[in-house]
Design a protein around this motif. Sequence first.
Motif: not given
Length: 294
Positions: A76-81
């Motif tokens: 989730l964090c990786s895709v958001f960033y």
Amino acid sequence: MKEEEIEAKEQEKKQENIDKELKDSTSLSGDSTKSHGEILKQQIVEGQETYDRTPQSILLSSITAGLEIGFSYLLLCSVFYFFSDSLQEESLFKIMAFVYPIGFIMVILGQSILFTEQTSLLTLPVLNNKRSIKSLLKIWGTVIAGNLLGGYIIAFILIWIGPKLNLFEHNTIEKIAHHVTDYNGFVIFVSAILAGWLMGLLSWLITSSRDTMSRIFIIYIITATMSFTGLHHSIIGSIEVFSGMIISSKIEILDYLKFQGCALLGNSIGGGVFVALLKYRAFVYNIDMERRNY
């Protein structure tokens, strides 16, 4: 006293009839479609198997689930960033739904104990008078504690390793945490009921399926729906909010406690009432109607 004895005997006879119907439940069409009774029977058996495990085994399996669900948070964090420079924030939270199910697939197919997936399973033996409410609350407490502890551990790991690998920044963690907590307690509570309801249905549908690919598809569709609609899940949500609380002064401990209390209560009601109780009572009602007609 006599009336109480008569009522107790009637209840005992009714329970015997229910157990007999569950035992005799078979598939509707050979090896293809499972009947309501067959699914219910397997759910009760699976739930009782968890009760029969030692507290240490349940706790370790629950911690494992809390750790494994963290891989969803990592994605989730990786895709958001990764997409933050090309998409609006509102769109980012929708795209995250595509990777949200990964941790759930790992946990459920790996048979670790996740509270929301086990809520209805653990409630059914109580409804079937095979376990007590006290034992239910005790095992719920163990599972929740293990899931949260595993989540805290993986949160600290990801907070450190994410920026080191340039996967995301602390600002990403803060935005995701704020997105989860930016509601009043009642909204989170109702949202969590819907999420718990979906997770209970997920458990029911997995029992109804007969192959691994069908189960992966079910897990993916249900959990992606939860993410896309922003429904609150108490375990992965705990990682999201706890991580934000650790790295940002904008997310306070009261924000975490408000979220966690509302989410846990809502998830419990969603799985325990809207799936376990309704599915079980529908089966019992059908038995009563058949016997009256007979």
